[in-house]
Design an enzyme around this catalytic site. Structure first.
Site, PDB file in Angstrom:
ATOM      1  N   ASP A 144       0.854  -1.191   0.000  1.00  0.00           N
ATOM      2  CA  ASP A 144       0.000   0.000   0.000  1.00  0.00           C
ATOM      3  C   ASP A 144       0.891   1.241   0.000  1.00  0.00           C
ATOM      4  O   ASP A 144       1.854   1.324   0.770  1.00  0.00           O
ATOM      5  CB  ASP A 144      -0.906  -0.001   1.241  1.00  0.00           C
ATOM      6  N   TYR A 201     -13.349   8.473 -12.427  1.00  0.00           N
ATOM      7  CA  TYR A 201     -13.109   7.306 -11.559  1.00  0.00           C
ATOM      8  C   TYR A 201     -13.626   6.032 -12.224  1.00  0.00           C
ATOM      9  O   TYR A 201     -12.891   5.053 -12.391  1.00  0.00           O
ATOM     10  CB  TYR A 201     -13.788   7.501 -10.193  1.00  0.00           C
ATOM     11  N   VAL A 223     -25.961  17.475   1.141  1.00  0.00           N
ATOM     12  CA  VAL A 223     -26.636  16.493   0.277  1.00  0.00           C
ATOM     13  C   VAL A 223     -26.656  17.057  -1.138  1.00  0.00           C
ATOM     14  O   VAL A 223     -27.134  18.170  -1.370  1.00  0.00           O
ATOM     15  CB  VAL A 223     -28.074  16.213   0.778  1.00  0.00           C
ATOM     16  N   ASP A 279     -19.563  -1.307  -9.345  1.00  0.00           N
ATOM     17  CA  ASP A 279     -20.756  -1.300 -10.211  1.00  0.00           C
ATOM     18  C   ASP A 279     -20.835  -0.018 -11.047  1.00  0.00           C
ATOM     19  O   ASP A 279     -21.608   0.064 -11.998  1.00  0.00           O
ATOM     20  CB  ASP A 279     -22.033  -1.467  -9.374  1.00  0.00           C
ATOM     21  N   GLU A 280     -20.003   0.998 -10.698  1.00  0.00           N
ATOM     22  CA  GLU A 280     -20.095   2.275 -11.419  1.00  0.00           C
ATOM     23  C   GLU A 280     -19.679   2.143 -12.877  1.00  0.00           C
ATOM     24  O   GLU A 280     -19.974   3.016 -13.689  1.00  0.00           O
ATOM     25  CB  GLU A 280     -19.260   3.347 -10.712  1.00  0.00           C
ATOM     26  N   ALA A 303     -14.461   5.469 -15.270  1.00  0.00           N
ATOM     27  CA  ALA A 303     -13.804   5.179 -16.554  1.00  0.00           C
ATOM     28  C   ALA A 303     -12.453   4.504 -16.315  1.00  0.00           C
ATOM     29  O   ALA A 303     -12.072   3.561 -17.023  1.00  0.00           O
ATOM     30  CB  ALA A 303     -13.628   6.464 -17.348  1.00  0.00           C
ATOM     31  N   GLU A 331      -7.324   4.761  -6.560  1.00  0.00           N
ATOM     32  CA  GLU A 331      -7.949   6.037  -6.202  1.00  0.00           C
ATOM     33  C   GLU A 331      -9.437   5.753  -6.299  1.00  0.00           C
ATOM     34  O   GLU A 331      -9.918   5.288  -7.338  1.00  0.00           O
ATOM     35  CB  GLU A 331      -7.525   7.133  -7.171  1.00  0.00           C
ATOM     36  N   LEU A 354      -6.862  -4.364  -4.613  1.00  0.00           N
ATOM     37  CA  LEU A 354      -7.818  -3.323  -4.196  1.00  0.00           C
ATOM     38  C   LEU A 354      -7.223  -1.923  -4.246  1.00  0.00           C
ATOM     39  O   LEU A 354      -7.961  -0.950  -4.080  1.00  0.00           O
ATOM     40  CB  LEU A 354      -8.334  -3.592  -2.774  1.00  0.00           C
ATOM     41  N   LYS A 372     -11.664   2.679 -13.701  1.00  0.00           N
ATOM     42  CA  LYS A 372     -11.927   1.305 -13.223  1.00  0.00           C
ATOM     43  C   LYS A 372     -12.371   0.420 -14.403  1.00  0.00           C
ATOM     44  O   LYS A 372     -11.998  -0.753 -14.471  1.00  0.00           O
ATOM     45  CB  LYS A 372     -13.000   1.309 -12.130  1.00  0.00           C
TER      46      LYS A 372
HETATM   47  P1  NAD Z   1      -9.756   3.412  -0.340  1.00  0.00           P
HETATM   48  O1  NAD Z   1      -9.571   4.701  -1.063  1.00  0.00           O
HETATM   49  O2  NAD Z   1     -10.304   3.426   1.044  1.00  0.00           O
HETATM   50  O3  NAD Z   1      -8.363   2.633  -0.268  1.00  0.00           O
HETATM   51  C1  NAD Z   1      -7.484   2.582  -1.357  1.00  0.00           C
HETATM   52  C2  NAD Z   1      -6.124   2.121  -0.826  1.00  0.00           C
HETATM   53  O4  NAD Z   1      -5.242   2.023  -1.957  1.00  0.00           O
HETATM   54  C3  NAD Z   1      -5.485   3.116   0.152  1.00  0.00           C
HETATM   55  O5  NAD Z   1      -4.979   2.428   1.263  1.00  0.00           O
HETATM   56  C4  NAD Z   1      -4.358   3.753  -0.655  1.00  0.00           C
HETATM   57  O6  NAD Z   1      -3.252   4.141   0.141  1.00  0.00           O
HETATM   58  C5  NAD Z   1      -3.995   2.628  -1.622  1.00  0.00           C
HETATM   59  N1  NAD Z   1      -3.373   3.117  -2.855  1.00  0.00           N
HETATM   60  C6  NAD Z   1      -3.807   4.139  -3.643  1.00  0.00           C
HETATM   61  N2  NAD Z   1      -2.960   4.307  -4.679  1.00  0.00           N
HETATM   62  C7  NAD Z   1      -2.003   3.353  -4.548  1.00  0.00           C
HETATM   63  C8  NAD Z   1      -0.856   3.006  -5.309  1.00  0.00           C
HETATM   64  N3  NAD Z   1      -0.542   3.659  -6.438  1.00  0.00           N
HETATM   65  N4  NAD Z   1      -0.098   1.967  -4.902  1.00  0.00           N
HETATM   66  C9  NAD Z   1      -0.404   1.292  -3.758  1.00  0.00           C
HETATM   67  N5  NAD Z   1      -1.455   1.600  -2.995  1.00  0.00           N
HETATM   68  C10 NAD Z   1      -2.249   2.607  -3.380  1.00  0.00           C
HETATM   69  O7  NAD Z   1     -10.638   2.505  -1.301  1.00  0.00           O
HETATM   70  P2  NAD Z   1     -11.754   1.422  -0.938  1.00  0.00           P
HETATM   71  O8  NAD Z   1     -13.069   2.091  -0.791  1.00  0.00           O
HETATM   72  O9  NAD Z   1     -11.245   0.538   0.114  1.00  0.00           O
HETATM   73  O10 NAD Z   1     -11.809   0.615  -2.325  1.00  0.00           O
HETATM   74  C11 NAD Z   1     -10.938  -0.476  -2.558  1.00  0.00           C
HETATM   75  C12 NAD Z   1     -11.215  -1.032  -3.951  1.00  0.00           C
HETATM   76  O11 NAD Z   1     -12.566  -1.470  -4.018  1.00  0.00           O
HETATM   77  C13 NAD Z   1     -11.028  -0.015  -5.053  1.00  0.00           C
HETATM   78  O12 NAD Z   1     -10.444  -0.666  -6.149  1.00  0.00           O
HETATM   79  C14 NAD Z   1     -12.439   0.428  -5.399  1.00  0.00           C
HETATM   80  O13 NAD Z   1     -12.528   0.808  -6.747  1.00  0.00           O
HETATM   81  C15 NAD Z   1     -13.213  -0.845  -5.122  1.00  0.00           C
HETATM   82  N6  NAD Z   1     -14.615  -0.663  -4.711  1.00  0.00           N
HETATM   83  C16 NAD Z   1     -14.957   0.173  -3.701  1.00  0.00           C
HETATM   84  C17 NAD Z   1     -16.288   0.283  -3.299  1.00  0.00           C
HETATM   85  C18 NAD Z   1     -16.705   1.184  -2.161  1.00  0.00           C
HETATM   86  O14 NAD Z   1     -17.904   1.345  -1.935  1.00  0.00           O
HETATM   87  N7  NAD Z   1     -15.792   1.759  -1.387  1.00  0.00           N
HETATM   88  C19 NAD Z   1     -17.263  -0.459  -3.955  1.00  0.00           C
HETATM   89  C20 NAD Z   1     -16.881  -1.291  -5.012  1.00  0.00           C
HETATM   90  C21 NAD Z   1     -15.558  -1.391  -5.369  1.00  0.00           C
HETATM   91  O1  DAU Z   2     -20.870   2.048  -6.243  1.00  0.00           O
HETATM   92  C1  DAU Z   2     -19.596   1.729  -5.771  1.00  0.00           C
HETATM   93  C2  DAU Z   2     -18.819   2.985  -5.516  1.00  0.00           C
HETATM   94  O2  DAU Z   2     -19.367   3.577  -4.338  1.00  0.00           O
HETATM   95  C3  DAU Z   2     -17.319   2.753  -5.349  1.00  0.00           C
HETATM   96  O3  DAU Z   2     -16.793   2.260  -6.548  1.00  0.00           O
HETATM   97  C4  DAU Z   2     -16.608   4.046  -4.974  1.00  0.00           C
HETATM   98  O4  DAU Z   2     -15.237   3.788  -4.720  1.00  0.00           O
HETATM   99  C5  DAU Z   2     -17.251   4.602  -3.717  1.00  0.00           C
HETATM  100  O5  DAU Z   2     -16.660   5.853  -3.396  1.00  0.00           O
HETATM  101  C6  DAU Z   2     -18.759   4.780  -3.924  1.00  0.00           C
HETATM  102  O6  DAU Z   2     -19.031   5.822  -4.893  1.00  0.00           O
HETATM  103  P1  DAU Z   2     -20.220   6.880  -4.678  1.00  0.00           P
HETATM  104  O7  DAU Z   2     -19.903   8.069  -5.476  1.00  0.00           O
HETATM  105  O8  DAU Z   2     -21.544   6.246  -4.865  1.00  0.00           O
HETATM  106  O9  DAU Z   2     -20.029   7.138  -3.081  1.00  0.00           O
HETATM  107  P2  DAU Z   2     -20.069   8.471  -2.207  1.00  0.00           P
HETATM  108  O10 DAU Z   2     -19.977   8.028  -0.792  1.00  0.00           O
HETATM  109  O11 DAU Z   2     -19.084   9.470  -2.670  1.00  0.00           O
HETATM  110  O12 DAU Z   2     -21.519   9.028  -2.494  1.00  0.00           O
HETATM  111  C7  DAU Z   2     -22.679   8.249  -2.254  1.00  0.00           C
HETATM  112  C8  DAU Z   2     -23.874   9.061  -2.720  1.00  0.00           C
HETATM  113  O13 DAU Z   2     -24.006  10.190  -1.851  1.00  0.00           O
HETATM  114  C9  DAU Z   2     -23.739   9.631  -4.110  1.00  0.00           C
HETATM  115  O14 DAU Z   2     -25.017   9.651  -4.733  1.00  0.00           O
HETATM  116  C10 DAU Z   2     -23.266  11.057  -3.887  1.00  0.00           C
HETATM  117  C11 DAU Z   2     -23.924  11.426  -2.583  1.00  0.00           C
HETATM  118  N1  DAU Z   2     -23.179  12.384  -1.727  1.00  0.00           N
HETATM  119  C12 DAU Z   2     -21.880  12.103  -1.456  1.00  0.00           C
HETATM  120  C13 DAU Z   2     -21.131  12.941  -0.662  1.00  0.00           C
HETATM  121  C14 DAU Z   2     -19.676  12.666  -0.363  1.00  0.00           C
HETATM  122  C15 DAU Z   2     -23.809  13.488  -1.205  1.00  0.00           C
HETATM  123  O15 DAU Z   2     -24.997  13.718  -1.443  1.00  0.00           O
HETATM  124  N2  DAU Z   2     -23.069  14.317  -0.407  1.00  0.00           N
HETATM  125  C16 DAU Z   2     -21.759  14.116  -0.129  1.00  0.00           C
HETATM  126  O16 DAU Z   2     -21.154  14.939   0.586  1.00  0.00           O
END
Ligand code: NAD
Ligand code: DAU
Length: 371
Positions: A51, A176, A232, A151-152, A178, A102, A99, A180
């Site tokens: 990481d 983001y 929101v 799923d995005e 695009a 960004e 995982l 992924k």
């Molecule tokens: P996160 O941003 O919390 O964690 C990402 C981690 O990757 C961090 O620890 C960061 O330091 C590390 N990282 C970033 N760039 C790096 C690099 N160049 N080399 C090594 N490490 C690096 O993300 P998350 O929410 O835990 O998501 C993890 C994975 O799951 C991602 O690929 C994301 O696209 C996917 N995902 C997330 C969600 C969600 O809801 N959070 C849903 C579906 C898929």
């Molecule tokens: O669907 C999976 C994705 O879910 C992951 O791939 C991403 O890594 C993860 O960040 C998440 O993306 P979203 O854009 O859906 O999550 P976020 O928490 O940023 O926002 C959730 C919803 O809430 C979205 O419709 C935007 C809205 N939102 C978000 C923030 C940060 C607000 O209304 N206000 C806010 O301040």
């Protein structure tokens, strides 16, 4: 790619423990939950975390594992090919759960470059390094590369559209998603062209412990506790399909252990909620858990702010394939999961308070322009 090596990829993944796993991004939200899940479920296995510790990575999260002989942490970039080459060999890795990414849509709008670098170039670097290593391996049939995605990549649904399936065409709308989508295509192509045993998961919105404060659910929990405005976007009617992170980690482990190489599995909670309803529910839960909040009722803090550019209206996952083929289904309801998560943010202020750094405040003020 020989047909023989290609055929080997359909053999089961390392049925015999101990396995040796590389988890990239293991200091982030889902990655750290996966590390704890894996070492809890398979304590005899070895887990190496790679990481870069970007703003989203937190070494503190993994601190309780420092003395575990089956755990190693390396700070480094997945784009560093020499480092990845060395680590795969040094630790005799047989499986990768990728995982590192960004992950925040708003940041990808403010600065897309880092998303292309880490998500596309970084995934390519890992795939190339793993392919070379796999080609030299004595038992390539036991190797796996799990690419964890979102799923995005499928774009946005209208209110009555059916949920995303594994055959829904890709239509990513943000830098983001695009980036992924690009990395998904690379993982898929490495199976198709080289027979590398890659698997892809596309998951809906996760929530739970160790979630960085910028994301909707932790942001709202923290702002309710601090008495700050709850921003929101737009009309608050956007829908997300929420999945408790432990359920996701169980799904990832199942796909890595039993999934068929070359396949994609959608993972989702079957929990569609409008943003405004979710924020209102979090206010109610925290009113109940922490009666002396700075602003009461907490719903007074809800503030509608300008919409996210290109904001996807609705996501929903059809998780029928992973249920039918691997027997996975979510176990935590959204009511239960949100309560557990709110309680976690209430109890772990020493985890999240240091993350509200001057750099984070600068990002926050730039994004929300709230007083
Ligand atoms: P996160 O941003 O919390 O964690 C990402 C981690 O990757 C961090 O620890 C960061 O330091 C590390 N990282 C970033 N760039 C790096 C690099 N160049 N080399 C090594 N490490 C690096 O993300 P998350 O929410 O835990 O998501 C993890 C994975 O799951 C991602 O690929 C994301 O696209 C996917 N995902 C997330 C969600 C969600 O809801 N959070 C849903 C579906 C898929
Ligand atoms: O669907 C999976 C994705 O879910 C992951 O791939 C991403 O890594 C993860 O960040 C998440 O993306 P979203 O854009 O859906 O999550 P976020 O928490 O940023 O926002 C959730 C919803 O809430 C979205 O419709 C935007 C809205 N939102 C978000 C923030 C940060 C607000 O209304 N206000 C806010 O301040």
């Amino acid at each position: 790619m020989s047909a023989e090596r290609n055929a080997l990829t359909s053999s089961p993944f390392s049925p015999d423990s101990p396995r040796r796993l590389l988890i990239t991004g293991g200091a982030g939200f889902i990655g750290s939950n996966l590390v704890y899940h894996w070492l809890g479920a398979y304590p005899q296995d070895f887990v190496l975390v790679l990481d870069a510790l970007t703003y989203a990575g937190n070494r503190q999260t993994l601190q309780p594992l420092e003395s575990n002989p089956n755990f190693r942490f390396v700070q480094g970039d997945i784009c560093d090919r020499a480092l990845v080459d060395r680590l795969l060999r040094e630790e005799n890795i047989t499986a990768v759960a990728h995982l590192a990414a960004e992950s925040h849509v708003d940041r990808s709008i403010l600065g897309p470059g880092a998303f292309v670098q880490t998500n596309v170039v970084g995934t390519f670097t890992l795939l190339e390094a793993f392919r070379q290593y796999w080609l030299e391996a004595e038992k390539p049939e036991s190797f796996r590369f799990l690419h964890v995605s979102t799923d995005e990549v499928y774009g946005s649904l209208a209110p009555t559209d059916p949920a995303f399936t594994e055959t829904t065409p890709y239509a990513p709308n943000s830098p983001y998603s695009a980036s992924k989508a690009g990395s998904d295509h690379l993982a898929r192509a490495y199976f198709h062209t080289y027979g590398l045993p890659t698997l892809i998961t596309n998951c809906s919105n996760n929530y739970g412990p160790f979630h960085f404060p910028e994301k909707l659910i932790p942001l709202m929990c923290i702002n309710i506790l601090l008495g700050k405005k709850l921003p929101v976007y737009g009309d608050g009617q956007n829908v997300r399909d929420w999945l408790y992170v432990e359920d996701h980690c169980r799904g990832l482990a199942q796909v890595l252990r039993q999934g068929a190489p070359g396949e994609t599995y959608n993972i989702g909670g079957n929990n569609e909620v409008k943003n405004i309803d979710l924020v209102t529910l979090l206010c109610e839960i925290l009113e109940d858990l922490a009666p002396s909040l700075p602003v009461h009722p907490a719903t007074d803090l809800i503030t509608f702010v300008p919409d996210r550019p290109g904001h996807d209206r609705r996501y929903a996952i059809d998780a029928g394939k992973i249920r039918r083929e691997l027997g996975w289904s979510p176990q935590v309801t959204v009511a239960e999961g949100l309560r557990k998560t709110a309680q976690w943010y209430l109890d772990h202020q020493s985890w999240w308070r240091p993350l509200l750094s001057p750099e984070y405040q600068e990002y926050y003020n730039k994004l929300y322009k709230l007083s």
